[in-house]
Design a protein around this motif. Sequence first.
Motif, PDB file in Angstrom:
ATOM      1  N   GLU A 141      31.764  42.729  31.551  1.00 47.29           N
ATOM      2  CA  GLU A 141      31.820  41.740  32.625  1.00 47.29           C
ATOM      3  C   GLU A 141      30.960  42.165  33.808  1.00 47.29           C
ATOM      4  O   GLU A 141      30.983  43.337  34.207  1.00 47.29           O
ATOM      5  CB  GLU A 141      33.270  41.589  33.100  1.00 47.29           C
ATOM      6  N   ASP A 142      30.273  41.206  34.357  1.00 50.46           N
ATOM      7  CA  ASP A 142      29.477  41.418  35.572  1.00 50.46           C
ATOM      8  C   ASP A 142      28.534  42.612  35.428  1.00 50.46           C
ATOM      9  O   ASP A 142      28.557  43.538  36.233  1.00 50.46           O
ATOM     10  CB  ASP A 142      30.411  41.611  36.786  1.00 50.46           C
TER      11      ASP A 142
ATOM     12  N   THR B   4      33.982  34.035  33.075  1.00 50.98           N
ATOM     13  CA  THR B   4      35.173  34.795  32.700  1.00 50.98           C
ATOM     14  C   THR B   4      36.191  33.885  32.002  1.00 50.98           C
ATOM     15  O   THR B   4      36.818  34.269  31.009  1.00 50.98           O
ATOM     16  CB  THR B   4      35.801  35.438  33.953  1.00 50.98           C
TER      17      THR B   4
HETATM   18 MG   LIG Z   1      33.606  36.434  36.082  1.00 48.11          MG
END
Ligand SMILES: [Mg+2]
Length: 483
Positions: A307-308, A263
């Motif tokens: 994300e993820d 991130t």
């Molecule tokens: Mg992350």
Amino acid sequence: MAGEQAGADGAEFAAGLRRLLEWLHVPGGGGARNEVVQLVRTALGPAGLEESVVARELPEFEHVNLQTALDAWTAESGRRVEVRGVVLPPHFGGVDLQQLMTGEGLPPVRLSAPAVVDLPDGPGSTLACLRLALLLVTDDAGSYVLLVQGAGEHRPTMSVEVAGLPVQQAQAVLAELDRLRRELNVYRGRLVEVTPTQMGGVALSFLDPPDVRRDDVVLPGAVLTRVERHALGVAEHRAGLRAAGQHLKRGLLLYGPPGTGKTHTVRYLLGRMEEYTRLLLTGRSLGAVGSIADLARELQPAVVVLEDVDLVAAERFSHHGHGGGPVLFDLLDAMDGAAPDADLLFVLTTNRADLLEPALAARPGRIDVAVEVDLPDAAARRRLLDLYGRAVPLRLTEDDVAAAVERTEGVTASFLKELLRRAVLEALHDADPLTEVGGEHLRRALDDLLDSTQHITRTLLGVGGGEIVDDAGIELDGSYWPR
Ligand SMILES: [Mg+2]
Ligand SMILES: Nc1ncnc2c1ncn2[C@@H]1O[C@H](COP(=O)(O)OP(=O)(O)OP(=O)(O)O)[C@@H](O)[C@H]1O
């Protein structure tokens, strides 16, 4: 409580029955006497009433763009627009323009001042957007009516409808509004977070650009260069690539254990891609990837960060057994939908590359570069201590540093960040205000964090080093994107 509910049900039933009776007994439908219907019928005239209604459904997040477009459109010379608000009691799903033209099947609507919803149209500014309103228009095309209706409890999308014009002309009006929506799109060039709404849609909110510099990202030089070349290099050589018939659309996967800087790296990239429209999706909002990819295409150059992604891959993994849930496939299809020469970057992050691999193998060509973001080696751990000690009055000998670096073998980057915070706390226990943080403070903080009984604490902090870490990636402040 039950009595109240029964009362409410009774009232609703009676109202429904009344509407039905009205509709049955009054010629042309009981709603014909309704003030909203009368207004629409007068505005359209007998010829206008003969025309079809042409409707456009839009995702909820387009509401602010539609209003921006309508404002510009209304201001064009040669056009007169009168806005009249319509109210509908709560729990009625909505109304359509056809109902307002005929009065048939009409919910109990009436005229009012236009209700507006205040929506962000930029970082720190908002725009009043019509929630349910009629626009009575007169221009070159004639006299016609638009109905604008925001998404609601029973309506996941918003809509704009045109009545009173031949179909082609009505389509032209909608196309003109589409063009203005694209041209004036409030999300263009912005950093926008996509979050799920209660109604099953998504909302977009503006974020401040992250301030992460290259020096703040501690990764092996080759890794960072690879990421940069793939994400930023294409932008620099856009014209050259296009001229040589090469595609610009690209996919980058960052994978590795939690807390290693995926991130963080994304934030660094986003900070540098200032001229790009940057759209961030995570968790449940990943399901909206289709409409967000459409938006990205309209607003290119654009970056879509997913994300993820393992969260959606894992979600239905066990039920399908074909290497990924439907959301993951949607996501991969959305990446494929865009034209190859569109300047679009998809960045995916995950700490479960193993879950994604089968899906990626089944749909090749979406990801062109996969970069492993691994646990920091000794040199990186030393740099991290420097980095997070920048603002700390550290007084450490070379031996103190060497010992800390050695003892932190196998931990994550975020562990080292936390270590310095703890060392500062240790020093504050000794002397507040802070004068210096010495080797003893660092040692004590490390003893505490490495204490085997602290396993859960480390997991909760997301600073575990290669141990079992909660898949859901619990984060203490509840947001994955620090503001
Ligand atoms: Mg992350
Ligand atoms: N390589 C790194 N260089 C500098 N700081 C880092 C690095 N990795 C992590 N950090 C620090 O730790 C914090 C948490 O890391 P980050 O959120 O980037 O981890 P992640 O790899 O995305 O983990 P997850 O898989 O749980 O999402 C960052 O905000 C940053 O302050």
